[in-house]
Scaffold this active site. Structure first.
Site, PDB file in Angstrom:
ATOM      1  N   ARG A 107       0.862  -1.187   0.000  1.00  0.00           N
ATOM      2  CA  ARG A 107       0.000   0.000   0.000  1.00  0.00           C
ATOM      3  C   ARG A 107       0.892   1.228   0.000  1.00  0.00           C
ATOM      4  NH1 ARG A 107       2.404   1.790   3.740  1.00  0.00           N
ATOM      5  NH2 ARG A 107       0.925   3.488   3.731  1.00  0.00           N
ATOM      6  N   GLY A 108       0.245   2.414  -0.088  1.00  0.00           N
ATOM      7  CA  GLY A 108       1.017   3.653  -0.228  1.00  0.00           C
ATOM      8  C   GLY A 108       1.079   3.978  -1.716  1.00  0.00           C
TER       9      GLY A 108
ATOM     10  N   ARG B  14      -7.459  -0.299  -6.798  1.00  0.00           N
ATOM     11  CA  ARG B  14      -7.791   0.756  -5.817  1.00  0.00           C
ATOM     12  C   ARG B  14      -8.012   2.064  -6.594  1.00  0.00           C
ATOM     13  NH1 ARG B  14      -4.300   1.017  -0.501  1.00  0.00           N
ATOM     14  NH2 ARG B  14      -6.216   1.981   0.237  1.00  0.00           N
TER      15      ARG B  14
ATOM     16  N   ASP C  26      -2.325  10.882  -1.881  1.00  0.00           N
ATOM     17  CA  ASP C  26      -2.675   9.840  -2.853  1.00  0.00           C
ATOM     18  C   ASP C  26      -3.016  10.430  -4.203  1.00  0.00           C
ATOM     19  OD1 ASP C  26      -2.878   8.153  -0.357  1.00  0.00           O
ATOM     20  OD2 ASP C  26      -3.277   6.731  -1.967  1.00  0.00           O
TER      21      ASP C  26
ATOM     22  N   LYS D  72      -4.949   9.768   3.370  1.00  0.00           N
ATOM     23  CA  LYS D  72      -5.550   8.870   4.350  1.00  0.00           C
ATOM     24  C   LYS D  72      -6.603   9.576   5.206  1.00  0.00           C
ATOM     25  CE  LYS D  72      -5.104   5.409   4.617  1.00  0.00           C
ATOM     26  NZ  LYS D  72      -6.108   4.624   3.852  1.00  0.00           N
TER      27      LYS D  72
HETATM   28  O1  MRU Z   1      -4.516   3.052   2.252  1.00  0.00           O
HETATM   29  P1  MRU Z   1      -3.041   3.297   2.113  1.00  0.00           P
HETATM   30  O2  MRU Z   1      -2.237   2.742   3.230  1.00  0.00           O
HETATM   31  O3  MRU Z   1      -2.542   2.886   0.750  1.00  0.00           O
HETATM   32  O4  MRU Z   1      -2.923   4.874   2.194  1.00  0.00           O
HETATM   33  C1  MRU Z   1      -1.666   5.467   2.124  1.00  0.00           C
HETATM   34  C2  MRU Z   1      -1.694   6.933   2.330  1.00  0.00           C
HETATM   35  O5  MRU Z   1      -2.725   7.519   2.523  1.00  0.00           O
HETATM   36  C3  MRU Z   1      -0.387   7.647   2.204  1.00  0.00           C
HETATM   37  O6  MRU Z   1      -0.397   8.796   2.989  1.00  0.00           O
HETATM   38  C4  MRU Z   1      -0.169   8.065   0.738  1.00  0.00           C
HETATM   39  O7  MRU Z   1      -0.362   6.979  -0.121  1.00  0.00           O
HETATM   40  C5  MRU Z   1       1.170   8.614   0.525  1.00  0.00           C
HETATM   41  S1  MRU Z   1       2.411   7.368   0.691  1.00  0.00           S
HETATM   42  C6  MRU Z   1       3.912   8.014   0.358  1.00  0.00           C
END
Ligand code: MRU
Length: 328
Positions: free
Chosen positions: A46-47, A80, A219, A230
């Site tokens: 994820r990320g 996603r 994101d 997030k």
């Molecule tokens: O649901 P996730 O864990 O994929 O969400 C990740 C985030 O919201 C991060 O803040 C974002 O992807 C930036 S990661 C460098």
């Protein structure tokens, strides 16, 4: 040894299963693009930037196995909806394929570019962090969320290694606990001083004068600087505004969706309510109570002090005026 979320081995992709952290470091061997799609969906990886890199390698696997490119592209795209890096990376490898280019080489380039962008953002962003600062961060934006080093957490790393003597408040980040499970794990591994808090503790700490700035990732960032990140990021931005604390967003240019304006165009992922009602298989809410699990929220530009990219700093003042400071 630097943390890595994934390794491309030519014949297949290895993923550190982030659902198992911090208890166990389990590596998954993925040889089929459908397995890569599944790993993105179920958040073994994820990320936003990491999702982009891994999807590009998933595409390479699909092509190498002789699958129909449009089907591979579609399957990976539908994993996603919010992280723009996913679409950006898949478009890049698809373009390479259509132009008869080196698809695998393009995926490797995406990974290398992301790592370089993170190091660069660290260098640019650390200048904004005062010596001895108490920095609050949300979710996980570190090496695990990227090709390495990290975006917001990359700045924390760069500031730490330049001797800035900083301290990090780590938001637990309900319900997937990316803060307490992943960010705290990365910080402990490197001996960066930190303390985990529940998400609802942040405001009170700000009121007591215990937070000097907030750094978060993104994101998706629209052309007019609305930032999807997030769930909980928006609330933090409001709190920083009330308390007069800088609120920094850190993201590579691959997170910018130039075709999207305003918050309406951003699709916010809604995940299963079970991720809220149970933790690791243990029920923590009545099974017949409905829950709402929005994975992201949107922060408007007027709540953001600056956005840091690998190209420089985008400063947003109270009147919404934008100043771009390019860093060579
Ligand atoms: O649901 P996730 O864990 O994929 O969400 C990740 C985030 O919201 C991060 O803040 C974002 O992807 C930036 S990661 C460098």
């Amino acid at each position: 040894m630097e943390v890595r979320a994934f390794k491309w081995l030519g014949s297949h992709l290895q993923l550190l299963d982030q659902r198992e952290l911090p208890e166990r470091e389990v590596w998954l061997d993925l040889k089929d693009y459908r397995k890569v799609a599944e790993a993105i969906k179920n958040m073994a990886v994820r990320g936003a930037p990491a999702i982009g890199c891994v999807a590009a390698y998933g595409f390479v696997l699909g092509i190498k196995q002789g699958h129909e490119p449009t089907e591979v592209y579609r399957t990976l795209r539908e994993t996603r909806p919010t992280a723009y890096n996913l679409f950006w990376a898949l478009d890049r490898v698809m373009k390479a394929l259509k132009e008869g280019g080196d698809v695998e080489g393009e995926a490797v380039k995406i990974e290398e570019e992301d790592y370089r962008a993170n190091r660069r953002m660290g260098e640019i962003g650390k200048e904004l962090i005062p010596k001895g600062a108490r920095v609050l961060t949300h979710c996980n934006t570190g090496a695990l969320a990227t090709a390495g080093w990290g975006t917001a957490l990359g700045i924390v790393r760069s500031a730490h290694y330049s001797g800035k003597d900083i301290f990090v408040w780590v938001d637990e980040t309900r319900p997937f606990l990316q803060g307490s499970r992943l960010t705290a794990w990365e910080l402990s591994k490197e001996g960066i001083p930190h303390r985990i808090i529940t998400d609802s503790t942040a405001g009170f700490l700000m009121k007591k004068g215990l937070v000097d700035c907030v750094v978060v990732g993104a994101d998706r960032i629209t052309r007019d600087y609305y930032v999807a990140n997030k769930i909980g990021t928006y609330s933090l931005s409001v709190l920083t505004k009330v308390h007069g604390i800088p609120f920094y967003v850190v993201a590579p240019t691959s997170t910018f969706d130039h075709e999207c304006m305003g918050e309406e165009g951003i699709r916010i992922e809604e995940r299963s309510e079970d991720e809220i009602k149970s933790i690791k298989g243990v029920r923590i809410a009545p099974s017949d109570s409905p829950a709402l699990h929005l994975a992201f929220d949107v922060t408007p530009p007027e709540n953001i002090t600056a956005i840091i990219t690998e190209e420089g700093i985008i400063k947003i003042n109270a009147g919404g005026l934008v100043e771009r400071i390019k860093k060579g």
